[in-house]
Design a protein around this motif. Structure first.
Motif, PDB file in Angstrom:
ATOM      1  N   LEU A  29       0.842  -1.204   0.000  1.00  0.00           N
ATOM      2  CA  LEU A  29       0.000   0.000   0.000  1.00  0.00           C
ATOM      3  C   LEU A  29       0.874   1.250   0.000  1.00  0.00           C
ATOM      4  CD1 LEU A  29      -2.749   1.426   0.223  1.00  0.00           C
ATOM      5  CD2 LEU A  29      -2.524   1.182   2.727  1.00  0.00           C
ATOM      6  N   ALA A  30       1.886   1.282   0.843  1.00  0.00           N
ATOM      7  CA  ALA A  30       2.774   2.445   0.915  1.00  0.00           C
ATOM      8  C   ALA A  30       3.457   2.692  -0.432  1.00  0.00           C
ATOM      9  CB  ALA A  30       3.808   2.249   2.020  1.00  0.00           C
ATOM     10  N   ASP A  31       3.916   1.631  -1.070  1.00  0.00           N
ATOM     11  CA  ASP A  31       4.560   1.787  -2.378  1.00  0.00           C
ATOM     12  C   ASP A  31       3.590   2.402  -3.388  1.00  0.00           C
ATOM     13  OD1 ASP A  31       6.903   0.699  -1.394  1.00  0.00           O
ATOM     14  OD2 ASP A  31       6.556  -1.292  -2.246  1.00  0.00           O
ATOM     15  N   ARG A  32       2.356   1.915  -3.400  1.00  0.00           N
ATOM     16  CA  ARG A  32       1.362   2.450  -4.348  1.00  0.00           C
ATOM     17  C   ARG A  32       1.008   3.896  -4.019  1.00  0.00           C
ATOM     18  NH1 ARG A  32      -2.719  -1.797  -6.011  1.00  0.00           N
ATOM     19  NH2 ARG A  32      -3.953  -0.048  -6.765  1.00  0.00           N
ATOM     20  N   LEU A  33       0.900   4.220  -2.734  1.00  0.00           N
ATOM     21  CA  LEU A  33       0.584   5.591  -2.342  1.00  0.00           C
ATOM     22  C   LEU A  33       1.688   6.554  -2.771  1.00  0.00           C
ATOM     23  CD1 LEU A  33      -0.887   4.924   1.197  1.00  0.00           C
ATOM     24  CD2 LEU A  33      -2.116   5.942  -0.729  1.00  0.00           C
ATOM     25  N   ARG A  34       2.924   6.116  -2.636  1.00  0.00           N
ATOM     26  CA  ARG A  34       4.052   6.973  -3.033  1.00  0.00           C
ATOM     27  C   ARG A  34       4.104   7.123  -4.545  1.00  0.00           C
ATOM     28  NH1 ARG A  34       7.002   3.411   0.780  1.00  0.00           N
ATOM     29  NH2 ARG A  34       6.942   4.480   2.788  1.00  0.00           N
ATOM     30  N   ALA A  35       3.967   6.022  -5.273  1.00  0.00           N
ATOM     31  CA  ALA A  35       4.142   6.033  -6.724  1.00  0.00           C
ATOM     32  C   ALA A  35       2.950   6.649  -7.454  1.00  0.00           C
ATOM     33  CB  ALA A  35       4.388   4.616  -7.233  1.00  0.00           C
ATOM     34  N   ALA A  36       1.762   6.187  -7.144  1.00  0.00           N
ATOM     35  CA  ALA A  36       0.586   6.596  -7.917  1.00  0.00           C
ATOM     36  C   ALA A  36      -0.096   7.842  -7.361  1.00  0.00           C
ATOM     37  CB  ALA A  36      -0.422   5.451  -7.990  1.00  0.00           C
ATOM     38  N   HIS A  37       0.049   8.073  -6.062  1.00  0.00           N
ATOM     39  CA  HIS A  37      -0.666   9.193  -5.442  1.00  0.00           C
ATOM     40  C   HIS A  37       0.276  10.267  -4.901  1.00  0.00           C
ATOM     41  CE1 HIS A  37      -4.561   7.179  -5.749  1.00  0.00           C
ATOM     42  NE2 HIS A  37      -3.886   6.076  -5.498  1.00  0.00           N
ATOM     43  N   HIS A  38       1.576  10.013  -4.990  1.00  0.00           N
ATOM     44  CA  HIS A  38       2.595  10.981  -4.557  1.00  0.00           C
ATOM     45  C   HIS A  38       2.374  11.444  -3.119  1.00  0.00           C
ATOM     46  CE1 HIS A  38       3.820  10.848  -8.682  1.00  0.00           C
ATOM     47  NE2 HIS A  38       2.612  11.226  -9.055  1.00  0.00           N
ATOM     48  N   ARG A  39       1.943  10.512  -2.271  1.00  0.00           N
ATOM     49  CA  ARG A  39       1.694  10.823  -0.861  1.00  0.00           C
ATOM     50  C   ARG A  39       2.911  10.520  -0.016  1.00  0.00           C
ATOM     51  NH1 ARG A  39      -3.185  12.130   1.579  1.00  0.00           N
ATOM     52  NH2 ARG A  39      -1.598  12.745   3.035  1.00  0.00           N
ATOM     53  N   ARG A  40       3.070  11.305   1.037  1.00  0.00           N
ATOM     54  CA  ARG A  40       4.065  10.980   2.048  1.00  0.00           C
ATOM     55  C   ARG A  40       3.435   9.918   2.940  1.00  0.00           C
ATOM     56  NH1 ARG A  40       5.846  16.229   4.967  1.00  0.00           N
ATOM     57  NH2 ARG A  40       3.608  16.419   5.123  1.00  0.00           N
ATOM     58  N   VAL A  41       4.133   8.812   3.115  1.00  0.00           N
ATOM     59  CA  VAL A  41       3.575   7.692   3.872  1.00  0.00           C
ATOM     60  C   VAL A  41       4.693   6.969   4.613  1.00  0.00           C
ATOM     61  CG1 VAL A  41       3.676   6.182   1.845  1.00  0.00           C
ATOM     62  CG2 VAL A  41       2.148   5.588   3.701  1.00  0.00           C
ATOM     63  N   GLU A  42       4.375   6.526   5.807  1.00  0.00           N
ATOM     64  CA  GLU A  42       5.306   5.736   6.615  1.00  0.00           C
ATOM     65  C   GLU A  42       4.588   4.488   7.100  1.00  0.00           C
ATOM     66  OE1 GLU A  42       8.516   6.113   7.242  1.00  0.00           O
ATOM     67  OE2 GLU A  42       8.601   8.007   6.135  1.00  0.00           O
ATOM     68  N   LEU A 121      -8.085  -1.019   0.398  1.00  0.00           N
ATOM     69  CA  LEU A 121      -7.547   0.008   1.293  1.00  0.00           C
ATOM     70  C   LEU A 121      -7.469   1.367   0.595  1.00  0.00           C
ATOM     71  CD1 LEU A 121      -4.774  -2.097   3.033  1.00  0.00           C
ATOM     72  CD2 LEU A 121      -7.027  -1.481   3.947  1.00  0.00           C
ATOM     73  N   LEU A 122      -7.090   1.370  -0.678  1.00  0.00           N
ATOM     74  CA  LEU A 122      -7.066   2.625  -1.433  1.00  0.00           C
ATOM     75  C   LEU A 122      -8.468   3.214  -1.558  1.00  0.00           C
ATOM     76  CD1 LEU A 122      -4.486   1.787  -4.231  1.00  0.00           C
ATOM     77  CD2 LEU A 122      -4.234   3.511  -2.428  1.00  0.00           C
ATOM     78  N   ALA A 123      -9.466   2.356  -1.761  1.00  0.00           N
ATOM     79  CA  ALA A 123     -10.853   2.832  -1.833  1.00  0.00           C
ATOM     80  C   ALA A 123     -11.282   3.437  -0.505  1.00  0.00           C
ATOM     81  CB  ALA A 123     -11.785   1.692  -2.241  1.00  0.00           C
ATOM     82  N   LEU A 124     -10.878   2.826   0.599  1.00  0.00           N
ATOM     83  CA  LEU A 124     -11.198   3.371   1.924  1.00  0.00           C
ATOM     84  C   LEU A 124     -10.563   4.748   2.099  1.00  0.00           C
ATOM     85  CD1 LEU A 124     -12.334   3.032   4.839  1.00  0.00           C
ATOM     86  CD2 LEU A 124     -10.135   1.952   5.403  1.00  0.00           C
ATOM     87  N   LEU A 125      -9.307   4.881   1.712  1.00  0.00           N
ATOM     88  CA  LEU A 125      -8.627   6.170   1.820  1.00  0.00           C
ATOM     89  C   LEU A 125      -9.302   7.212   0.930  1.00  0.00           C
ATOM     90  CD1 LEU A 125      -4.914   4.961   1.875  1.00  0.00           C
ATOM     91  CD2 LEU A 125      -6.249   5.823   3.806  1.00  0.00           C
ATOM     92  N   ALA A 126      -9.718   6.816  -0.262  1.00  0.00           N
ATOM     93  CA  ALA A 126     -10.410   7.742  -1.169  1.00  0.00           C
ATOM     94  C   ALA A 126     -11.756   8.162  -0.584  1.00  0.00           C
ATOM     95  CB  ALA A 126     -10.598   7.093  -2.537  1.00  0.00           C
ATOM     96  N   GLU A 127     -12.442   7.225   0.036  1.00  0.00           N
ATOM     97  CA  GLU A 127     -13.743   7.519   0.660  1.00  0.00           C
ATOM     98  C   GLU A 127     -13.613   8.599   1.722  1.00  0.00           C
ATOM     99  OE1 GLU A 127     -16.532   5.015   3.708  1.00  0.00           O
ATOM    100  OE2 GLU A 127     -15.814   3.960   1.932  1.00  0.00           O
ATOM    101  N   HIS A 128     -12.468   8.656   2.373  1.00  0.00           N
ATOM    102  CA  HIS A 128     -12.232   9.646   3.426  1.00  0.00           C
ATOM    103  C   HIS A 128     -11.462  10.872   2.921  1.00  0.00           C
ATOM    104  CE1 HIS A 128     -13.907   7.427   6.821  1.00  0.00           C
ATOM    105  NE2 HIS A 128     -13.549   6.362   6.130  1.00  0.00           N
ATOM    106  N   GLY A 129     -11.312  10.983   1.600  1.00  0.00           N
ATOM    107  CA  GLY A 129     -10.663  12.156   1.023  1.00  0.00           C
ATOM    108  C   GLY A 129      -9.168  12.219   1.201  1.00  0.00           C
ATOM    109  N   LEU A 130      -8.535  11.066   1.458  1.00  0.00           N
ATOM    110  CA  LEU A 130      -7.106  11.049   1.708  1.00  0.00           C
ATOM    111  C   LEU A 130      -6.288  10.782   0.454  1.00  0.00           C
ATOM    112  CD1 LEU A 130      -7.412   9.145   5.064  1.00  0.00           C
ATOM    113  CD2 LEU A 130      -6.843  11.561   4.767  1.00  0.00           C
TER     114      LEU A 130
END
Length: 134
Positions: A29-42, A121-130
């Motif tokens: 999930l962290a890898d996808r968030l960084r690559a596709a969504h350019h999010r800072r994630v730990e 998990l990505l859908a859940l994050l999108a549902e919450h506007g993250l």
């Protein structure tokens, strides 16, 4: 040198993955968030950052504190937590509520249940506007 723009326009949050297996899903999930969504994630994993002699309650509170601080600063903290007593998780959730930070929890029903997919998990994050949907 190529630089990647990192999104700082969305709020931080804690995504608490409770149950097994968690770590591999959290890392994917962290890898996808960084690559596709350019999010800072730990990714935070109490099992890999254990303090000798620390109780499970103290470990949950320590990881919860770190996650809450990261979330307050616009970072998505993905916690790969071992299944623990609900009271430990409730204390972490309450700390996030008091700080005004988002706390999302995904719990497995048991040790034999598969972890949720990264897409779920990505859908859940999108549902919450993250993250942006899609």
């Amino acid at each position: 040198m190529t630089s990647t723009t990192v999104c700082t326009c969305r709020p931080g949050a804690t995504l608490w993955l409770d149950g097994a297996p968690r770590h591999a899903v959290a890392e994917e999930l962290a890898d996808r968030l960084r690559a596709a969504h350019h999010r800072r994630v730990e990714v935070l994993d109490p099992a890999t950052s254990a303090v000798p002699g620390e109780s499970p309650r103290a470990a949950a509170e320590r990881i919860g504190l770190v996650a809450e601080i990261l979330a307050r600063h616009g970072i998505l903290a993905v916690v790969a937590a071992p299944e623990g007593p609900p009271a430990d998780r409730n204390r972490v959730r309450d700390r996030h509520l008091r700080a005004g930070t988002t706390f999302l929890e995904v719990r497995g029903a048991g040790p034999d249940d598969p972890a949720p997919s990264v897409d779920v998990l990505l859908a859940l994050l999108a549902e919450h506007g993250l993250v942006l949907a899609g």
